[in-house]
Design an enzyme around this catalytic site. Structure first.
Site, short mmCIF file in Angstrom:
data_model
loop_
_atom_site.label_atom_id
_atom_site.label_comp_id
_atom_site.label_asym_id
_atom_site.label_seq_id
_atom_site.Cartn_x
_atom_site.Cartn_y
_atom_site.Cartn_z
N HIS A 1 0.86 -1.13 0.12
CA HIS A 1 0.01 -0.13 0.13
C HIS A 1 0.94 1.20 -0.17
O HIS A 1 1.82 1.35 0.95
CB HIS A 1 -0.90 0.05 1.22
CG HIS A 1 -1.92 -1.21 1.36
ND1 HIS A 1 -2.05 -1.96 2.43
CD2 HIS A 1 -2.57 -1.68 0.18
CE1 HIS A 1 -3.11 -2.91 1.76
NE2 HIS A 1 -3.36 -2.74 0.70
N HIS B 1 3.18 -3.62 6.75
CA HIS B 1 1.98 -2.53 6.56
C HIS B 1 2.01 -1.71 7.79
O HIS B 1 2.38 -1.94 8.71
CB HIS B 1 0.78 -3.45 6.50
CG HIS B 1 0.44 -4.13 5.23
ND1 HIS B 1 -0.03 -3.67 4.32
CD2 HIS B 1 0.99 -5.39 4.82
CE1 HIS B 1 -0.34 -4.61 3.24
NE2 HIS B 1 0.49 -5.70 3.42
N GLU C 1 1.74 -5.54 10.71
CA GLU C 1 1.23 -4.50 10.67
C GLU C 1 1.44 -3.73 11.80
O GLU C 1 1.35 -4.14 13.02
CB GLU C 1 -0.41 -5.19 10.67
CG GLU C 1 -1.46 -3.97 10.55
CD GLU C 1 -1.80 -3.61 8.95
OE1 GLU C 1 -1.60 -2.39 8.83
OE2 GLU C 1 -2.20 -4.48 8.13
#
Lengths: 330, 315
Positions: free
Chosen positions: A28, A124, A186
């Site tokens: 991302h 992430h 994450e």
């Protein structure tokens, strides 16, 4: 989930060594900690990917989204790695991310094949207060859970959680599903488009431990059977919306905001409407919400995901004795 | 404007607008303005027309700061006077539309007050961004809020900097008020940030109502932070940033920064220290939208600004 010796949970698990290890960032393009780590490695400005038994390689997963500092250009890359999507026919007007997913599948996979890389750690960031979270999308837990235990016992600067998604391999949609094994790392809370030194440091520390763990495993270290505490994802909850316009009418209640992985009991405050009313959690069982108020999930209609907290006894883990794969260590 | 002893008398503020979504991913203003368009009771005040308005609906729709260019920099005389054409950038058209609806900028027909609601990823709390140190009406409004809610309830950032001042959306009005509240990530609605924005705005509107009713506000002193300089990230030869905000500076908006204090941490672990002159007060530290503007933070100097007394001008 803690009986011993069934098919899911054998008394010990052995795998060949892990020689081909990938660390990916920028899946991302506005989650900057992983993106910057990947860039640093690819530009040769940072070390830390080499271990005695392997050298991890860095991949910048979505260069075009990273260039413009957006999550994605056309579609969410990290939903494109289902077997169906990867095997879909090529087309000229294919969204960029599907094209890129197929490219990564050639480079790192093919998914589900013997040629696939051994492990992907996909980096992430989240706007949720999830500390260092190990997300296990695939259904082979033992290796990843030992890895989680190892990370959790070493990281002192941030809480470490493990969230299990239990997605069958062919339906697993995240980049790490291309590899034989993998996790998403994450780390939050960090706004999109922002790089925070503390978050980067937590991520770098956890990633170092991921690689250390693989190295120890490759060297023959046995990880004894143990209990781990993990959160098994249950379902996604949307924000309250106007039935006609679909617009949000509430956001996360201040008492729930930032309380990722903390128990939520029936009747606890959950949302606060924009005219000030409290909406309580109406479920019948306690749950453990995570991904609370993640910026990227508004469009996915997810205010948070619920989970069940479980204690899992994982079998011992050791290198396969007849390591047919031992010669694969280069 | 007429003067009286220690003060000025001003016409009433009859037309007020509250803008949200000047930046489409700053969700507090978007959320509140949408709510008030549906039900405006909370922001209506007797004798005042209060208009909630989504300033950049296309950017709001896509949850991005802007489509073509930053709307909040687009209110220059050049842009506002561009001849209408179909292929003008989205925000140029929108700036002209706002100027038609709430301006024309600089004219007597312009709205009296525009509150423009913003969010920042920086730990700035509630910050009024003012563009005119001579706007006694707005200085008195802030003073009223501080006296009601406490001195630390909000900060004032005064931007009259010859190079750093920009032509804001709110500059269309006679009195321009930016309200910047953080920290909140882009695209996220946090209830704590909603609450504090709402509270500040409530007292701002109360002030307008009191003023219109004839209440006199005596001369006062107001602590403000005057924008001094913009500091970029260290960059490599490709223009990529090579360091990040140092953990000792992160989240310390409005705290004193002295020469020798850590400001950046390079990716290879070296600390870079502040080398400016004297103590400054940094803010907008690590704002997401400012990476592309080459701004890691801005520095300010603290100053006490005298505000004249204000009361309504009676005909």
């Amino acid at each position: 989930m803690n009986q011993e010796g069934n098919a899911f949970n054998p008394p010990h698990q052995s795998l060949p060594p892990f020689s081909r290890v990938i660390v990916s960032g920028g899946t991302h393009g506005n989650e900057l900690a992983g993106l910057y780590l990947a860039k640093q490695w690819l530009q040769g400005k940072a070390r830390g990917l080499e271990r005695q038994t392997f050298s991890a390689k860095a991949v910048l997963s979505n260069p075009r989204a990273s260039e413009v500092c957006r999550r994605y250009v056309d579609v969410d890359l990290n939903r494109c790695f289902t077997t169906e999507c990867l095997n879909s026919p090529d087309a000229d007007d294919m969204p960029y991310e599907i094209h890129r997913a197929k490219e990564l599948n050639v480079l790192l996979g093919p998914k589900g094949s013997e040629q696939a890389v051994d492990f992907i750690c996909d980096l992430h960031n989240t706007t949720s207060n999830m500390g260092v979270s190990i997300l296990v999308y695939q259904d082979c837990h033992c290796f990843s859970l030992h890895m989680f235990k190892y990370i959790q016992s070493h990281v002192k600067s941030a809480p470490v959680y493990c969230a299990i998604f239990n997605t069958p391999k062919d339906r697993a949609y995240s980049l790490d599903a291309v590899a034989k094994y993998g996790i998403a790392l994450e780390v939050g809370p960090q706004p999109q488009g922002v790089l925070r030194a503390d978050i980067l440091s937590h991520m770098a520390e956890a990633l170092k431990l991921v690689l250390d763990f693989i190295d120890l495993y490759n060297q023959g270290t046995e990880f004894p059977s143990c209990e781990v505490e993990a959160y098994v994802k249950d379902k996604d909850f949307d924000f309250p919306r106007d039935p006609v316009t679909g617009e949000l009418t509430a956001t996360i209640h201040p008492e729930r905001q930032d309380q990722d992985f903390q128990v939520m009991n029936p009747g606890d405050p959950l949302f606060q409407t924009f005219d000030g009313k409290t909406v309580n959690y109406s479920g019948s069982q306690p749950t453990y919400p995570f991904f609370i108020n993640e910026a990227a999930y508004y469009e996915k209609k997810v205010a948070f995901s619920s989970s069940n907290k479980v204690s899992i006894r994982i079998p011992a883990l050791r290198l396969q004795a007849s390591a047919g794969g031992a010669n694969r260590i280069s | 404007m007429t003067t009286y002893l220690n003060g000025v008398s001003l016409p009433p503020s009859k037309r007020v607008s509250i803008f949200g979504g000047t930046h489409g991913n700053e969700m507090t203003g978007v959320t509140l303005v949408r709510q008030w368009i549906k039900n405006g009771a909370e922001v209506q005040r007797a004798g005042v027309l209060v208009t909630p308005f989504i300033a950049n609906p296309k950017a709001v729709e896509r949850r991005v700061r802007y489509i073509d260019q930053d709307l909040n920099r687009a209110f220059t005389p050049e842009i506002l006077s561009l001849v209408e054409r179909k292929d003008l950038p989205c925000e140029v058209k929108q700036a002209q539309e706002i100027n038609r609806l709430f301006g024309p900028k600089g004219s007597k027909d312009a709205y009296d007050v525009i509150f423009d609601l913003h969010n920042t990823t920086s730990n700035m709390g509630c910050t009024f961004i003012l563009e005119n140190s001579g706007d006694d009406f707005i200085l008195q409004m802030v003073n009223y809020i501080k006296c009601t809610l406490g001195q630390s309830s909000c900060h004032v950032l005064l931007n009259e900097h010859p190079e750093l001042k920009y032509e804001t959306t709110r500059s269309v009005a006679k009195h321009a008020v930016g309200l910047e509240v953080g920290p909140q990530p882009q695209g996220v609605i946090r209830s704590d940030i909603l609450k504090s924005t709402r509270q500040i705005l409530k007292y701002a509107l109360d002030f307008i109502q009191l003023f219109n009713k004839g209440e006199e506000f005596a001369a006062c002193d107001l602590e403000v932070y005057v924008l001094d300089a913009s500091v970029d990230y260290p960059r490599d030869q490709h223009g990529d940033i090579s360091a990040m905000i140092h953990p000792h500076l992160q989240d310390r908006d409005w705290q004193p920064l002295c020469p020798g204090d850590a400001i950046f941490l390079t990716f290879d672990g070296k600390t870079i220290y502040y080398e400016g002159e004297g103590t400054v007060y940094p803010t907008f530290i690590n704002e997401a939208a400012y990476y592309e503007k080459h701004r890691a933070f801005v520095t300010t100097r603290k100053k006490v600004l005298p505000a004249k007394g204000v009361k309504i001008r009676t005909v």
